[in-house]
Design a protein around this motif. Structure first.
Motif, PDB file in Angstrom:
ATOM      1  N   ALA A 146     -22.020   2.162 -80.664  1.00  0.00           N
ATOM      2  CA  ALA A 146     -22.191   1.254 -79.530  1.00  0.00           C
ATOM      3  C   ALA A 146     -20.857   0.974 -78.850  1.00  0.00           C
ATOM      4  CB  ALA A 146     -22.842  -0.051 -79.999  1.00  0.00           C
ATOM      5  N   GLU A 147     -19.781   0.869 -79.630  1.00  0.00           N
ATOM      6  CA  GLU A 147     -18.457   0.646 -79.056  1.00  0.00           C
ATOM      7  C   GLU A 147     -18.057   1.820 -78.161  1.00  0.00           C
ATOM      8  OE1 GLU A 147     -15.917  -1.988 -79.591  1.00  0.00           O
ATOM      9  OE2 GLU A 147     -17.864  -2.945 -79.862  1.00  0.00           O
ATOM     10  N   VAL A 148     -18.347   3.025 -78.630  1.00  0.00           N
ATOM     11  CA  VAL A 148     -18.005   4.217 -77.850  1.00  0.00           C
ATOM     12  C   VAL A 148     -18.767   4.225 -76.535  1.00  0.00           C
ATOM     13  CG1 VAL A 148     -18.209   6.731 -77.778  1.00  0.00           C
ATOM     14  CG2 VAL A 148     -17.326   5.608 -79.838  1.00  0.00           C
ATOM     15  N   GLU A 149     -20.072   3.958 -76.577  1.00  0.00           N
ATOM     16  CA  GLU A 149     -20.866   4.006 -75.353  1.00  0.00           C
ATOM     17  C   GLU A 149     -20.573   2.832 -74.427  1.00  0.00           C
ATOM     18  OE1 GLU A 149     -24.606   6.749 -75.796  1.00  0.00           O
ATOM     19  OE2 GLU A 149     -25.024   4.777 -76.688  1.00  0.00           O
ATOM     20  N   ALA A 150     -19.949   1.785 -74.945  1.00  0.00           N
ATOM     21  CA  ALA A 150     -19.568   0.648 -74.111  1.00  0.00           C
ATOM     22  C   ALA A 150     -18.219   0.864 -73.430  1.00  0.00           C
ATOM     23  CB  ALA A 150     -19.520  -0.627 -74.953  1.00  0.00           C
ATOM     24  N   GLY A 151     -17.606   2.032 -73.635  1.00  0.00           N
ATOM     25  CA  GLY A 151     -16.349   2.338 -72.972  1.00  0.00           C
ATOM     26  C   GLY A 151     -15.118   2.003 -73.788  1.00  0.00           C
ATOM     27  N   ARG A 152     -15.316   1.678 -75.077  1.00  0.00           N
ATOM     28  CA  ARG A 152     -14.177   1.318 -75.928  1.00  0.00           C
ATOM     29  C   ARG A 152     -13.921   2.386 -76.987  1.00  0.00           C
ATOM     30  NH1 ARG A 152     -16.879  -3.532 -74.878  1.00  0.00           N
ATOM     31  NH2 ARG A 152     -18.181  -3.388 -76.744  1.00  0.00           N
ATOM     32  N   GLY A 153     -14.352   3.595 -76.702  1.00  0.00           N
ATOM     33  CA  GLY A 153     -14.234   4.660 -77.677  1.00  0.00           C
ATOM     34  C   GLY A 153     -12.813   5.060 -77.991  1.00  0.00           C
ATOM     35  N   CYS A 154     -11.908   4.929 -77.020  1.00  0.00           N
ATOM     36  CA  CYS A 154     -10.546   5.386 -77.259  1.00  0.00           C
ATOM     37  C   CYS A 154      -9.850   4.585 -78.353  1.00  0.00           C
ATOM     38  CB  CYS A 154      -9.736   5.321 -75.962  1.00  0.00           C
ATOM     39  SG  CYS A 154      -9.972   6.788 -74.948  1.00  0.00           S
ATOM     40  N   ARG A 155     -10.205   3.322 -78.505  1.00  0.00           N
ATOM     41  CA  ARG A 155      -9.580   2.540 -79.581  1.00  0.00           C
ATOM     42  C   ARG A 155     -10.003   3.083 -80.949  1.00  0.00           C
ATOM     43  NH1 ARG A 155      -7.939  -3.541 -78.041  1.00  0.00           N
ATOM     44  NH2 ARG A 155      -7.407  -3.173 -75.855  1.00  0.00           N
ATOM     45  N   LEU A 156     -11.249   3.534 -81.054  1.00  0.00           N
ATOM     46  CA  LEU A 156     -11.674   4.185 -82.289  1.00  0.00           C
ATOM     47  C   LEU A 156     -10.986   5.535 -82.447  1.00  0.00           C
ATOM     48  CD1 LEU A 156     -13.463   4.516 -84.786  1.00  0.00           C
ATOM     49  CD2 LEU A 156     -15.285   5.330 -83.279  1.00  0.00           C
ATOM     50  N   LEU A 157     -10.869   6.289 -81.362  1.00  0.00           N
ATOM     51  CA  LEU A 157     -10.253   7.610 -81.435  1.00  0.00           C
ATOM     52  C   LEU A 157      -8.764   7.546 -81.738  1.00  0.00           C
ATOM     53  CD1 LEU A 157     -12.138   9.249 -78.442  1.00  0.00           C
ATOM     54  CD2 LEU A 157     -12.485   9.734 -80.872  1.00  0.00           C
ATOM     55  N   LEU A 158      -8.136   6.385 -81.545  1.00  0.00           N
ATOM     56  CA  LEU A 158      -6.767   6.205 -81.998  1.00  0.00           C
ATOM     57  C   LEU A 158      -6.692   6.176 -83.523  1.00  0.00           C
ATOM     58  CD1 LEU A 158      -5.463   3.489 -79.500  1.00  0.00           C
ATOM     59  CD2 LEU A 158      -4.648   5.846 -79.670  1.00  0.00           C
ATOM     60  N   ARG A 159      -7.805   5.823 -84.161  1.00  0.00           N
ATOM     61  CA  ARG A 159      -7.850   5.775 -85.629  1.00  0.00           C
ATOM     62  C   ARG A 159      -8.191   7.147 -86.197  1.00  0.00           C
ATOM     63  NH1 ARG A 159     -12.047   1.587 -87.419  1.00  0.00           N
ATOM     64  NH2 ARG A 159     -11.144   2.079 -89.470  1.00  0.00           N
ATOM     65  N   VAL A 204     -26.012  11.487 -78.510  1.00  0.00           N
ATOM     66  CA  VAL A 204     -27.350  11.866 -78.955  1.00  0.00           C
ATOM     67  C   VAL A 204     -27.342  11.672 -80.464  1.00  0.00           C
ATOM     68  CG1 VAL A 204     -29.077  13.682 -79.068  1.00  0.00           C
ATOM     69  CG2 VAL A 204     -27.541  13.534 -77.087  1.00  0.00           C
ATOM     70  N   ARG A 205     -28.140  10.734 -80.944  1.00  0.00           N
ATOM     71  CA  ARG A 205     -27.956  10.253 -82.307  1.00  0.00           C
ATOM     72  C   ARG A 205     -28.588  11.110 -83.384  1.00  0.00           C
ATOM     73  NH1 ARG A 205     -26.902   6.293 -78.897  1.00  0.00           N
ATOM     74  NH2 ARG A 205     -25.418   4.684 -79.517  1.00  0.00           N
ATOM     75  N   GLU A 206     -29.393  12.088 -83.007  1.00  0.00           N
ATOM     76  CA  GLU A 206     -29.889  12.994 -84.037  1.00  0.00           C
ATOM     77  C   GLU A 206     -29.077  14.280 -84.010  1.00  0.00           C
ATOM     78  OE1 GLU A 206     -32.990  13.705 -80.695  1.00  0.00           O
ATOM     79  OE2 GLU A 206     -31.719  12.070 -81.393  1.00  0.00           O
ATOM     80  N   PRO A 207     -29.028  14.995 -85.123  1.00  0.00           N
ATOM     81  CA  PRO A 207     -28.257  16.241 -85.156  1.00  0.00           C
ATOM     82  C   PRO A 207     -28.931  17.339 -84.338  1.00  0.00           C
ATOM     83  CG  PRO A 207     -29.393  15.902 -87.243  1.00  0.00           C
ATOM     84  CD  PRO A 207     -29.610  14.660 -86.434  1.00  0.00           C
ATOM     85  N   LEU A 208     -28.143  18.009 -83.516  1.00  0.00           N
ATOM     86  CA  LEU A 208     -28.644  19.125 -82.719  1.00  0.00           C
ATOM     87  C   LEU A 208     -27.893  20.416 -83.024  1.00  0.00           C
ATOM     88  CD1 LEU A 208     -29.122  17.340 -79.266  1.00  0.00           C
ATOM     89  CD2 LEU A 208     -30.887  17.982 -80.921  1.00  0.00           C
ATOM     90  N   THR A 209     -27.046  20.361 -84.044  1.00  0.00           N
ATOM     91  CA  THR A 209     -26.277  21.528 -84.479  1.00  0.00           C
ATOM     92  C   THR A 209     -26.316  21.608 -85.995  1.00  0.00           C
ATOM     93  OG1 THR A 209     -24.751  21.422 -82.594  1.00  0.00           O
ATOM     94  CG2 THR A 209     -23.977  22.593 -84.547  1.00  0.00           C
ATOM     95  N   ASN A 210     -26.615  22.778 -86.527  1.00  0.00           N
ATOM     96  CA  ASN A 210     -26.435  23.034 -87.953  1.00  0.00           C
ATOM     97  C   ASN A 210     -24.985  23.467 -88.155  1.00  0.00           C
ATOM     98  OD1 ASN A 210     -29.067  22.418 -88.585  1.00  0.00           O
ATOM     99  ND2 ASN A 210     -29.756  24.539 -88.610  1.00  0.00           N
ATOM    100  N   TYR A 211     -24.231  22.617 -88.813  1.00  0.00           N
ATOM    101  CA  TYR A 211     -22.781  22.800 -88.977  1.00  0.00           C
ATOM    102  C   TYR A 211     -22.536  23.513 -90.304  1.00  0.00           C
ATOM    103  CZ  TYR A 211     -17.840  21.348 -88.694  1.00  0.00           C
ATOM    104  OH  TYR A 211     -16.462  21.304 -88.612  1.00  0.00           O
ATOM    105  N   ARG A 212     -22.328  24.813 -90.213  1.00  0.00           N
ATOM    106  CA  ARG A 212     -22.255  25.655 -91.405  1.00  0.00           C
ATOM    107  C   ARG A 212     -20.912  25.459 -92.134  1.00  0.00           C
ATOM    108  NH1 ARG A 212     -24.783  31.041 -92.127  1.00  0.00           N
ATOM    109  NH2 ARG A 212     -25.026  31.185 -89.859  1.00  0.00           N
ATOM    110  N   GLN A 213     -20.986  25.217 -93.428  1.00  0.00           N
ATOM    111  CA  GLN A 213     -19.807  25.109 -94.272  1.00  0.00           C
ATOM    112  C   GLN A 213     -19.656  26.370 -95.100  1.00  0.00           C
ATOM    113  OE1 GLN A 213     -17.895  21.836 -94.111  1.00  0.00           O
ATOM    114  NE2 GLN A 213     -19.113  22.328 -92.306  1.00  0.00           N
TER     115      GLN A 213
END
Length: 321
Positions: A146-159, A204-213
């Motif tokens: 919710a923080e990201v979609e509210a326009g405050r995502g960069c503060r999280l991305l600093l972490r 988009v809150r559900e996974p749309l990519t199978n991320y192969r390890q």
């Protein structure tokens, strides 16, 4: 809305065809697939050529004259795209059939959406589910989303980065802001940080990519036991923090050039403070553990471990490891 897929390849023949087939199987096909190969020595060029010959959309393949590495390779692929939206694509994943359609709807959901990202389903080498989702492992829960979609995502991305390039797309008219990508950044973290600074982000809150390890991949995710967390922290040496500080110093310079467009008027100052915190961590790695006590306590009192890292875990790592 024209959709471009920017795919980078390097010795990916073992898994590449499954990814290509998943792109061809989209319910909303792309308008073009732009491929940059980083001088593969396996069967990757043959796999790409066979797919391009039968693909139901244009496929443009370029081979680098020399090996550039993933960030420079993605930079070239992004620059070559002609669409309105650019999807970042790894060679070893598998996309869910509705991925492009869901992302396109998210871009249309609000004016000026700059970046869309989804969760990923973490799978094994044979695409068997592991029961793990990427956002759970970061962690990146509903409150932070919710923080990201509210326009405050960069503060999280600093972490820490919560946007995986394999599950992200951005608006092509922001390309002049994100390119060139500094060598000290991985392409997805840089693109997410710059675009989130000036444009709305939709998730988009559900996974749309199978991320192969698998063992050959450059970047992946695995559940971290305590022993693995300690081992990972020990690998963060002075060179690691020097690169981290250099990255945020470069980000502050780029932000200064678009300061009138920033959501957060404090973002440039916070980015410089993030770089300064990394410099303190860098210098601590060059001295004894006793010498770390003063700097680490000062950073804790200033709130920098919680503002720019994992709080007390990061403080303990700097003090003890």
């Amino acid at each position: 809305m024209r959709l471009s897929v920017a795919l980078c390849t390097y010795n990916g023949a073992a898994h590449l065809r499954a990814q290509l087939d998943s792109i061809a199987g989209q319910t909303r096909p792309p308008d073009e697939l732009v491929v940059r190969d980083d001088r593969s020595s396996d069967a990757t060029p043959a796999v790409l050529g066979a797919f391009a010959a039968a693909a139901p959309f244009p496929v443009r393949i370029a081979v680098n004259e020399v090996n550039l590495g993933s960030t420079r390779n993605f930079e070239g692929a992004i620059a070559a795209c002609s669409g309105d939206v650019i999807f970042l694509c790894d060679q070893d994943d598998v996309w869910h059939p509705q991925k492009l359609a869901r992302f396109e709807a998210a871009f249309r959901s609000a004016p000026g959406v700059g970046l869309v990202a989804s969760d990923l389903e973490v799978v094994g080498p044979d695409l068997a589910p592991t029961g793990l989702r990427m956002w759970e492992s970061l962690p990146f829960g509903p409150e932070l989303q919710a923080e990201v979609e509210a326009g405050r995502g960069c503060r999280l991305l600093l972490r820490y980065n919560v946007v995986t390039g394999a599950a992200a797309a951005f608006r092509a008219d922001l390309r002049d802001i994100v390119l060139p990508i500094p060598n000290c950044w991985v392409h997805d973290g840089w693109i997410a940080f710059l675009t989130a600074a000036i444009a709305p982000v939709r998730l988009v809150r559900e996974p749309l990519t199978n991320y192969r390890q698998h063992s050959e991949q450059q970047i992946g995710t695995k559940p971290l036991s305590l022993s693995r967390q300690i081992a990972f922290a020990r690998r963060r040496d002075a060179a690691y923090f020097d690169r981290l500080a250099e990255g945020f110093e470069a980000a502050a310079v780029r932000l200064a050039g678009i300061k009138d467009r920033l959501y957060d008027p404090l973002l440039i100052e916070l980015t410089l403070r993030r770089a300064a915190h990394a410099r303190v961590q860098q210098h601590m790695r060059t001295g004894s553990r006793v010498a770390r006590v003063g700097p680490s306590v000062r950073e804790l009192v200033r709130g920098n471990y919680h503002r720019f890292g994992h709080g007390l875990k990061a403080f303990a790592a700097d003090l003890l490891l």
